[in-house]
Motif scaffolding. Structure first.
Motif, PDB file in Angstrom:
ATOM      1  N   MET A   1     -17.125 -70.522 -85.642  1.00 23.13           N
ATOM      2  CA  MET A   1     -15.796 -69.943 -85.532  1.00 23.13           C
ATOM      3  C   MET A   1     -15.095 -70.598 -84.354  1.00 23.13           C
ATOM      4  O   MET A   1     -15.742 -71.148 -83.454  1.00 23.13           O
ATOM      5  N   ASN A   2     -13.784 -70.544 -84.344  1.00 22.20           N
ATOM      6  CA  ASN A   2     -12.983 -70.991 -83.207  1.00 22.20           C
ATOM      7  C   ASN A   2     -12.296 -69.776 -82.595  1.00 22.20           C
ATOM      8  O   ASN A   2     -11.612 -69.032 -83.303  1.00 22.20           O
ATOM      9  N   VAL A   3     -12.450 -69.592 -81.297  1.00 21.65           N
ATOM     10  CA  VAL A   3     -11.779 -68.501 -80.590  1.00 21.65           C
ATOM     11  C   VAL A   3     -10.666 -69.117 -79.750  1.00 21.65           C
ATOM     12  O   VAL A   3     -10.933 -69.863 -78.812  1.00 21.65           O
ATOM     13  N   TYR A   4      -9.430 -68.813 -80.084  1.00 22.22           N
ATOM     14  CA  TYR A   4      -8.287 -69.502 -79.506  1.00 22.22           C
ATOM     15  C   TYR A   4      -7.702 -68.808 -78.276  1.00 22.22           C
ATOM     16  O   TYR A   4      -7.205 -69.476 -77.369  1.00 22.22           O
ATOM     17  N   THR A   5      -7.742 -67.499 -78.243  1.00 23.06           N
ATOM     18  CA  THR A   5      -7.116 -66.760 -77.137  1.00 23.06           C
ATOM     19  C   THR A   5      -7.976 -65.568 -76.747  1.00 23.06           C
ATOM     20  O   THR A   5      -8.786 -65.088 -77.541  1.00 23.06           O
ATOM     21  N   ALA A   6      -7.779 -65.104 -75.510  1.00 22.73           N
ATOM     22  CA  ALA A   6      -8.508 -63.921 -75.003  1.00 22.73           C
ATOM     23  C   ALA A   6      -9.993 -64.005 -75.371  1.00 22.73           C
ATOM     24  O   ALA A   6     -10.565 -63.083 -75.959  1.00 22.73           O
TER      25      ALA A   6
END
Length: 264
Positions: free
Chosen positions: A253-258
């Motif tokens: 997965m990619n976590v983009y913010t916070a």
């Protein structure tokens, strides 16, 4: 309630051979949304949970701020399930404005991120929810298992509301992914569950600006999508303090913010 699926004849080809069969299709019909008898917009949707859809739509567009602002909803006519009229509390000011009509492109009545920040009701950035990466990775499978109509048609988007522990609280399907989210948020609003702190919203497609807008309006700290986010969705999530997860395809997965909300 109108039909969710219909059966239609189809000729199925495999290589040079064909066979006649009957296929199940997801229904797409127009829903006219009225406020106090005045037409607001028309959206193409799959019939079902229409009151939830209207409630979520009105919340996302800032027409209502909570459950108390919405005093009544009704279908217009005994046999006409394609028109819903919403009654607002007397103190709620309503000014009709034009909205685009679509099942695939959400309602884009908000002009800028600054406008959204100005009328944001919930401080999502302060939500200290933590979601284990393993739990996030399990959600697409749980969502797919619960998609009853998708399993028959292959033609619907889904939105699922989960706890941080991975428990499914609400699932809605629709030909429009924005409609599916509105149905989930509208259900929560009508049940008095807002803000949805400590929850994850999972969508079966990509994460757009409009879906991020609806997530913020509901006070949800984590938005996850099985496909890509748009650049504006990332900008809005960053402004709101929402954890935006894209390409959620276990085990990656990619976590983009916070990013602080995703834990081992």
């Amino acid at each position: 309630m109108g039909r969710v699926t219909v059966r239609r004849p189809v000729e199925r080809w495999t290589g040079a051979a064909s066979v006649s069969r009957v296929d199940t299709l997801a229904v797409e019909e127009p829903l006219q949304i009225r406020v106090g008898g005045r037409e607001l917009t028309v959206t193409m949707r799959t019939p079902g949970a229409d009151f939830d859809l209207v409630a979520g739509f009105l919340l996302a567009e800032g027409i209502i701020g909570g459950r108390d602002d919405l005093v009544a909803m009704k279908h217009c006519g005994d046999d006409d399930y394609n028109v819903v009229d919403a009654g607002l509390a007397r103190e709620v000011a309503f000014k009709a404005r034009a909205f685009p009509t679509s099942s695939a492109c959400g309602v884009c009545g908000t002009e800028s991120i600054a406008d959204l920040a100005h009328r944001a009701r919930w401080d999502v950035a302060a939500d200290e929810t933590r979601v284990p990466a393993e739990v996030l990775g399990s959600l697409p499978g749980l969502l797919r298992e619960a998609q009853a109509v998708f399993s028959r048609t292959g033609g619907l988007h889904a939105a699922g509301l989960f706890t941080a522990e991975g428990q499914l609280r609400c699932l809605r399907e629709d030909v429009g992914r924005h409609n599916a989210v509105d149905k989930v948020v509208g259900h929560a609003l009508r049940e008095g569950l807002l803000p949805l702190s400590g929850h994850v919203l999972l969508v079966s497609g990509r994460a757009s600006f409009e879906l991020t807008q609806k997530t913020w309006a509901a006070g949800i700290p984590v938005l996850a999508a099985v496909s890509a986010p748009s650049s504006l969705a990332v900008s809005l999530a960053e402004k709101a303090g929402i954890t935006l997860v894209g390409f959620l395809r276990p085990p990656t997965m990619n976590v983009y913010t916070a990013t602080r909300r995703v834990s081992q």
